[in-house]
Design an enzyme around this catalytic site. Structure first.
Site, PDB file in Angstrom:
ATOM      1  N   SER A   1       2.481   9.779  11.366  1.00 15.87           N
ATOM      2  CA  SER A   1       3.924   9.897  11.594  1.00 15.87           C
ATOM      3  C   SER A   1       4.250  10.592  12.916  1.00 15.87           C
ATOM      4  CB  SER A   1       4.562  10.680  10.448  1.00 15.87           C
ATOM      5  OG  SER A   1       4.266  10.042   9.239  1.00 15.87           O
TER       6      SER A   1
ATOM      7  N   GLN B   1       7.734  16.118  10.228  1.00 11.98           N
ATOM      8  CA  GLN B   1       6.710  15.091  10.429  1.00 11.98           C
ATOM      9  C   GLN B   1       5.330  15.716  10.571  1.00 11.98           C
ATOM     10  OE1 GLN B   1       7.516  11.728   9.829  1.00 11.98           O
ATOM     11  NE2 GLN B   1       9.027  13.188   9.103  1.00 11.98           N
TER      12      GLN B   1
ATOM     13  N   HIS C   1       3.015  15.865   7.540  1.00  9.29           N
ATOM     14  CA  HIS C   1       2.410  14.664   6.959  1.00  9.29           C
ATOM     15  C   HIS C   1       0.909  14.614   7.192  1.00  9.29           C
ATOM     16  CE1 HIS C   1       5.624  12.223   5.392  1.00  9.29           C
ATOM     17  NE2 HIS C   1       6.344  12.390   6.479  1.00  9.29           N
TER      18      HIS C   1
ATOM     19  N   GLU D   1       0.037 -36.935  28.509  1.00  7.49           N
ATOM     20  CA  GLU D   1      -1.061 -36.104  27.977  1.00  7.49           C
ATOM     21  C   GLU D   1      -2.273 -36.967  27.608  1.00  7.49           C
ATOM     22  OE1 GLU D   1       0.513 -33.792  24.696  1.00  7.49           O
ATOM     23  OE2 GLU D   1       1.681 -32.495  26.019  1.00  7.49           O
TER      24      GLU D   1
ATOM     25  N   HIS E   1      -0.519 -40.652  19.639  1.00 11.57           N
ATOM     26  CA  HIS E   1       0.794 -39.997  19.567  1.00 11.57           C
ATOM     27  C   HIS E   1       1.859 -40.949  20.120  1.00 11.57           C
ATOM     28  CE1 HIS E   1      -1.604 -36.342  19.214  1.00 11.57           C
ATOM     29  NE2 HIS E   1      -0.525 -35.625  19.006  1.00 11.57           N
TER      30      HIS E   1
ATOM     31  N   GLN F   1     -11.027   0.106   0.487  1.00 12.44           N
ATOM     32  CA  GLN F   1     -11.405  -0.701  -0.691  1.00 12.44           C
ATOM     33  C   GLN F   1     -10.175  -1.361  -1.316  1.00 12.44           C
ATOM     34  OE1 GLN F   1     -11.998   2.464  -0.198  1.00 12.44           O
ATOM     35  NE2 GLN F   1     -11.370   3.775  -1.893  1.00 12.44           N
TER      36      GLN F   1
ATOM     37  N   HIS G   1      10.245   7.852  15.183  1.00 10.81           N
ATOM     38  CA  HIS G   1      11.572   8.384  14.871  1.00 10.81           C
ATOM     39  C   HIS G   1      12.121   9.100  16.097  1.00 10.81           C
ATOM     40  CE1 HIS G   1       9.195   8.757  11.041  1.00 10.81           C
ATOM     41  NE2 HIS G   1      10.231   8.092  10.584  1.00 10.81           N
TER      42      HIS G   1
ATOM     43  N   ASP H   1      13.954   9.298   5.698  1.00  7.66           N
ATOM     44  CA  ASP H   1      12.699   9.165   4.955  1.00  7.66           C
ATOM     45  C   ASP H   1      12.951   8.832   3.489  1.00  7.66           C
ATOM     46  OD1 ASP H   1      11.000   9.587   7.042  1.00  7.66           O
ATOM     47  OD2 ASP H   1      10.558  11.678   6.580  1.00  7.66           O
TER      48      ASP H   1
ATOM     49  N   ASN I   1      -3.620   5.973   6.021  1.00  9.27           N
ATOM     50  CA  ASN I   1      -4.393   6.734   7.008  1.00  9.27           C
ATOM     51  C   ASN I   1      -5.263   5.800   7.853  1.00  9.27           C
ATOM     52  OD1 ASN I   1      -6.584   6.078   5.429  1.00  9.27           O
ATOM     53  ND2 ASN I   1      -6.921   8.142   4.645  1.00  9.27           N
TER      54      ASN I   1
ATOM     55  N   TYR J   1       0.859  -1.182   0.000  1.00  8.52           N
ATOM     56  CA  TYR J   1       0.000   0.000   0.000  1.00  8.52           C
ATOM     57  C   TYR J   1       0.897   1.233   0.000  1.00  8.52           C
ATOM     58  CZ  TYR J   1      -3.730   3.229   0.746  1.00  8.52           C
ATOM     59  OH  TYR J   1      -4.624   4.261   0.552  1.00  8.52           O
TER      60      TYR J   1
HETATM   61  N1  LIG Z   1       4.989   5.317   8.144  1.00  9.89           N
HETATM   62  C1  LIG Z   1       5.298   5.673   6.905  1.00  9.89           C
HETATM   63  O1  LIG Z   1       6.220   5.159   6.336  1.00  9.89           O
HETATM   64  C2  LIG Z   1       4.493   6.703   6.196  1.00  9.89           C
HETATM   65  C3  LIG Z   1       4.893   7.169   4.952  1.00  9.89           C
HETATM   66  C4  LIG Z   1       4.095   8.084   4.309  1.00  9.89           C
HETATM   67  C5  LIG Z   1       2.910   8.513   4.892  1.00  9.89           C
HETATM   68  N2  LIG Z   1       2.588   8.044   6.124  1.00  9.89           N
HETATM   69  C6  LIG Z   1       1.314   8.376   6.771  1.00  9.89           C
HETATM   70  O2  LIG Z   1       0.323   7.791   5.942  1.00  9.89           O
HETATM   71  C7  LIG Z   1      -0.854   8.569   6.007  1.00  9.89           C
HETATM   72  C8  LIG Z   1      -1.318   8.879   4.597  1.00  9.89           C
HETATM   73  O3  LIG Z   1      -2.639   9.285   4.630  1.00  9.89           O
HETATM   74  P1  LIG Z   1      -3.384   9.913   3.382  1.00  9.89           P
HETATM   75  O4  LIG Z   1      -4.766  10.240   3.816  1.00  9.89           O
HETATM   76  O5  LIG Z   1      -2.541  11.002   2.824  1.00  9.89           O
HETATM   77  O6  LIG Z   1      -3.395   8.781   2.250  1.00  9.89           O
HETATM   78  P2  LIG Z   1      -3.971   7.298   2.206  1.00  9.89           P
HETATM   79  O7  LIG Z   1      -3.592   6.753   0.888  1.00  9.89           O
HETATM   80  O8  LIG Z   1      -3.575   6.527   3.396  1.00  9.89           O
HETATM   81  O9  LIG Z   1      -5.563   7.446   2.256  1.00  9.89           O
HETATM   82  C9  LIG Z   1      -6.306   7.942   1.203  1.00  9.89           C
HETATM   83  C10 LIG Z   1      -7.556   7.089   1.028  1.00  9.89           C
HETATM   84  O10 LIG Z   1      -8.354   7.169   2.212  1.00  9.89           O
HETATM   85  C11 LIG Z   1      -9.703   6.920   1.847  1.00  9.89           C
HETATM   86  N3  LIG Z   1     -10.577   7.871   2.509  1.00  9.89           N
HETATM   87  C12 LIG Z   1     -10.365   9.203   2.711  1.00  9.89           C
HETATM   88  N4  LIG Z   1     -11.431   9.739   3.315  1.00  9.89           N
HETATM   89  C13 LIG Z   1     -12.334   8.761   3.489  1.00  9.89           C
HETATM   90  C14 LIG Z   1     -13.622   8.693   4.082  1.00  9.89           C
HETATM   91  N5  LIG Z   1     -14.200   9.772   4.595  1.00  9.89           N
HETATM   92  N6  LIG Z   1     -14.253   7.506   4.119  1.00  9.89           N
HETATM   93  C15 LIG Z   1     -13.672   6.381   3.611  1.00  9.89           C
HETATM   94  N7  LIG Z   1     -12.464   6.392   3.046  1.00  9.89           N
HETATM   95  C16 LIG Z   1     -11.802   7.569   2.990  1.00  9.89           C
HETATM   96  C17 LIG Z   1      -9.841   7.085   0.375  1.00  9.89           C
HETATM   97  O11 LIG Z   1     -10.154   5.866  -0.185  1.00  9.89           O
HETATM   98  C18 LIG Z   1      -8.449   7.523  -0.098  1.00  9.89           C
HETATM   99  O12 LIG Z   1      -8.075   6.862  -1.271  1.00  9.89           O
HETATM  100  C19 LIG Z   1      -0.514   9.799   6.851  1.00  9.89           C
HETATM  101  O13 LIG Z   1      -0.996   9.597   8.168  1.00  9.89           O
HETATM  102  C20 LIG Z   1       1.015   9.836   6.864  1.00  9.89           C
HETATM  103  O14 LIG Z   1       1.537  10.377   8.061  1.00  9.89           O
HETATM  104  C21 LIG Z   1       3.329   7.137   6.766  1.00  9.89           C
HETATM  105  N1  LIG Z   2       8.177  10.106   7.543  1.00  7.98           N
HETATM  106  C1  LIG Z   2       7.388   9.120   6.848  1.00  7.98           C
HETATM  107  C2  LIG Z   2       7.283   7.908   7.744  1.00  7.98           C
HETATM  108  O1  LIG Z   2       6.718   8.214   8.947  1.00  7.98           O
HETATM  109  C3  LIG Z   2       7.977   8.685   5.550  1.00  7.98           C
HETATM  110  C4  LIG Z   2       8.076   9.735   4.486  1.00  7.98           C
HETATM  111  C5  LIG Z   2       7.912   9.599   3.160  1.00  7.98           C
HETATM  112  N2  LIG Z   2       8.145  10.797   2.588  1.00  7.98           N
HETATM  113  C6  LIG Z   2       8.474  11.622   3.510  1.00  7.98           C
HETATM  114  N3  LIG Z   2       8.432  11.003   4.691  1.00  7.98           N
HETATM  115 ZN   LIG Z   3       8.412  12.011   6.551  1.00  3.89          ZN
END
Ligand SMILES: NC(=O)c1ccc[n+]([C@@H]2O[C@H](COP(=O)([O-])OP(=O)(O)OC[C@H]3O[C@@H](n4cnc5c(N)ncnc54)[C@H](O)[C@@H]3O)[C@@H](O)[C@H]2O)c1
Ligand SMILES: N[C@H](CO)Cc1c[nH]c[nH+]1
Ligand SMILES: [Zn+2]
Length: 439
Positions: free
Chosen positions: A245, A267, A270, A423, A428, A199, A336, A369, A222, A138
């Site tokens: 994050s 962070q 994000h 047992e 066995h 989905q 982090h 990152d 998310n 994903y």
């Molecule tokens: N740990 C990591 O390596 C890393 C890296 C990048 C981003 N992140 C984190 O990932 C997350 C990314 O989130 P994002 O929202 O930008 O993208 P995302 O791709 O996780 O989510 C987007 C999807 O959420 C769904 N969605 C949105 N609103 C909705 C609703 N009301 N009902 C049902 N589905 C809904 C939709 O289908 C949409 O395609 C952030 O929290 C960010 O901090 C983490």
């Molecule tokens: N900090 C995110 C992980 O928590 C990863 C990321 C991607 N691009 C930038 N930052």
């Molecule tokens: Zn980052």
């Protein structure tokens, strides 16, 4: 405390009576326990399980504001990925290549080997490592596009020897990010679907007429993604439930306040729910960082998100000394951790819980990152107490090997027989006893 502050970020002190309560409130992220999100995700999962592509198309049109009628419109071909890669400006293609090489080099080191040993009677015992047949990755795409996450997910899968990699990435309003496509080409992803949220997780977990069902789903996302991953666990493997994050910085007061303010913002930008905490035993230094935050915030493009995040889950914490700072780190177990101190190596033994540890003033989290080499998919919400960064090991599993000689089976049979009869498992016991040498 700065009187010019625009109250972007909370100031806490470990000396305050209410400190632990305030810290708990800051660390608390309702996340996957939110009932309304859970109900919505359950509906989406059930719909995709039942109707497959048609449900995926409907949810994508609804949540990503698209207007498609057929799954082929949500599939990217190898030619499209290649064209995106070829069409990149040189500096972007080179940056992707450098990052990709470094990530690969680092993850090669994680590759475990199968092993076995032979006992005196000829019995052989061992462990066989096998890559997953098919992995789903994903890549988030709601609020921003993450080509770096394509590399961080797909490269360890490749190094592990996964046969087939299926990537999902949402493209809200139908906007495709060329760097994401190019990264998928470079990292050797086999299939790309422009779908996201619950989905996409459902499609990978159950399979649809178009999306192949995978054995394990990895990657951040998310609250809808995290909730869906938790719900499908068992049907498929998952890497972890990742929340927004987080960054925690410990400063000895000698790092440029602008550097630290920007590290917190890195962070905070994000997600509104991202967490950013700075700890120091130098009160004047915290004042200086607070001023830098106020001054630099308006210079950010994603100012609104960073501001919301710092107001909700940001804090500058005054502690007593180094020992108390370490206690706080182990309590928070951040995704982090930046040790912005003179001799970070002397701290390392005592840091027990953190997803990734960035050592010294020059090592900004942003380098990790994108291109340092280690994985940026890391445990959040305190789960670094019991889990690890995404790695090659997430794309492999182990089988035990047991090959008894006649003599070995005879000796082990005597032990097994006693335990089996203890047992009351007669079959066995007799199965083991048949193989006991009569004399
Ligand atoms: N740990 C990591 O390596 C890393 C890296 C990048 C981003 N992140 C984190 O990932 C997350 C990314 O989130 P994002 O929202 O930008 O993208 P995302 O791709 O996780 O989510 C987007 C999807 O959420 C769904 N969605 C949105 N609103 C909705 C609703 N009301 N009902 C049902 N589905 C809904 C939709 O289908 C949409 O395609 C952030 O929290 C960010 O901090 C983490
Ligand atoms: N900090 C995110 C992980 O928590 C990863 C990321 C991607 N691009 C930038 N930052
Ligand atoms: Zn980052």
């Amino acid at each position: 405390m700065s009187d010019k502050s625009i109250a972007t970020i909370a100031r806490l002190s470990t000396a305050d009576a209410a400190f632990h309560q305030r810290l708990d409130a800051l660390l608390d992220w309702e996340g996957v326990s939110d009932k309304s999100v859970q109900a919505r995700v359950d509906d989406i999962l059930a719909d995709v399980k039942q109707r497959g592509d048609a449900a995926v198309i409907e949810a994508t049109n609804r949540f990503d504001r698209m207007d498609v009628t057929h799954m082929d419109q949500l599939r990217l071909s190898a030619q499209q990925l290649q064209a995106a890669f070829d069409g990149l400006p040189d500096h972007q293609r080179e940056a992707l290549a450098v990052a990709s090489e470094r990530i690969k080099h680092y993850h090669e080191r994680q590759k475990p080997s199968s092993w076995q040993y032979e006992e005196a009677d000829g019995t052989v015992l061992g462990q066989k490592v096998t890559p997953l047949d098919r992995a789903g990755i994903y890549v988030p795409g709601g609020k921003a596009a993450y080509p770096s996450s394509v590399l961080m997910n797909a490269i360890p899968a490749h190094v592990a020897g996964v046969r087939e990699i299926v990537m999902v990435v949402p493209t809200p309003d139908g906007v495709v990010n060329n760097l994401v496509l190019a990264a998928a080409h470079l990292a050797g992803v086999d299939h790309v679907f422009t779908i996201g949220g619950a989905q996409a997780i459902a499609a990978l977990a159950y399979g649809t007429q178009s999306v192949p069902r995978v054995d394990k789903i990895v990657g951040p996302g998310n609250i809808y993604v995290a909730t869906a991953k938790r719900a499908v666990f068992g049907q498929v493997g998952i890497d972890m439930i990742a929340g927004p994050s987080e960054i925690m910085v410990v400063s000895d007061g000698k790092t440029d306040p602008d550097w630290l303010a920007m590290d917190l913002f890195s962070q905070a930008e994000h997600d509104e729910d991202a967490q950013a905490i700075l700890v120091s035993w130098d009160a004047e230094h915290l004042d200086a960082v607070e001023s830098a935050i106020d001054r630099l915030l308006p210079t950010l493009e994603r100012e609104a998100i960073a501001h919301a995040s710092l107001s909700r889950r940001g804090a500058l914490i005054l502690c007593k000394d180094q020992a108390e700072a370490i206690e706080l780190v182990n309590r928070v177990a951040p995704e982090h951790l930046e040790l912005s101190v003179a001799t970070p190596e002397t701290w390392l033994d005592e840091i027990r819980h953190a997803g990734a540890i960035f050592m010294g003033r020059h090592t900004s989290e942003a380098l990790g990152d994108y291109c340092a080499g280690p994985n940026h998919v890391l445990p959040t919400s305190g789960t670094a107490r019991f889990s690890s960064p995404l790695g090659v090991y997430d794309f492999q599993k182990r089988s035990s090997i047991i090959h008894c000689s006649a003599e070995g089976a005879s000796e082990l049979g005597k032990v097994a027989s006693v335990l089996a009869r203890g047992e009351s498992l007669t079959a066995h016991a007799r199965s083991a006893e048949y193989r006991i040498n009569p004399e």
